[in-house]
Every structure is written in structure tokens, then in C-alpha cells.
Design an enzyme around this catalytic site. Structure first.
Site: not given
Length: 101
Positions: A45, A27
């Protein structure tokens, strides 16, 4: 810069990345890479272990980012990248969103 580009020249890629992509900095590497490229959007996520992201910007740059997702950061092991193209929403900035429950 994407903000000065006419909306008609922008695209939006909605990406789902499968593999060892959580707990490996995916990320935050996505935020860094997308921001450097001047893209807007978000990344998060998913509970099933995938990473979901949205990239908005000029077609060639968005496609560069989608290609980057096929490898990701060094610790990631990407198995698949599914891409859906949608109408741009005019997002601003690039952020990490909270996990979907």
C-alpha cells in the site's frame, strides 16, 4: 518456471493501481494470483491510497497479471493502472511489503 527461464526472456512490470484498492484484500489477492502464475515480486500500500506492485517473469504471464490488476479482487474498484517496464532484478518469491511512510 520463471527460475529456469533465461534472464533475457524475463520482464519486470512496476504497477501503480488507483481506486478503492486498500482495505479490500487487493494485496493478498495479488500475492495469491501472482504466486499461482509463478511470478516473483512484491506488493504494498502507498500512503496516497494506491497499491504499488512489481511483477517479474515471462512476458505473457506478467501481462496476464497486469490485466488482472485492472479488475483486482471482487471488492476493489480500480480506476487506473499505470505500468512502467524496467529491467528485471531476479527477485525470488512474492511478498507483501510494509506501507511506505
Amino acid at each position: 518456471m520463471p527460475n529456469s527461464t533465461p534472464q533475457s526472456q524475463l520482464i519486470r512490470a512496476h504497477v501503480f493501481v488507483t481506486g478503492r484498492v486498500q482495505g479490500v484484500g487487493f494485496r493478498y489477492s495479488t500475492v495469491d494470483t501472482a504466486s499461482q502464475l509463478g511470478l516473483t515480486g512484491w506488493v504494498r500500500n502507498l500512503p496516497d491510497g494506491r497499491v504499488e506492485a512489481v511483477f517479474e517473469g515471462v512476458r505473457d504471464i506478467v501481462e496476464d497479471m497486469v490485466r488482472w490488476c485492472h479488475a483486482g479482487p471482487p471488492a476493489a474498484v480500480v480506476q487506473d493502472v499505470a505500468v512502467e517496464y524496467e529491467e528485471p532484478e531476479g527477485l525470488r518469491g512474492f511478498e507483501v511489503k510494509r506501507l511506505v511512510k
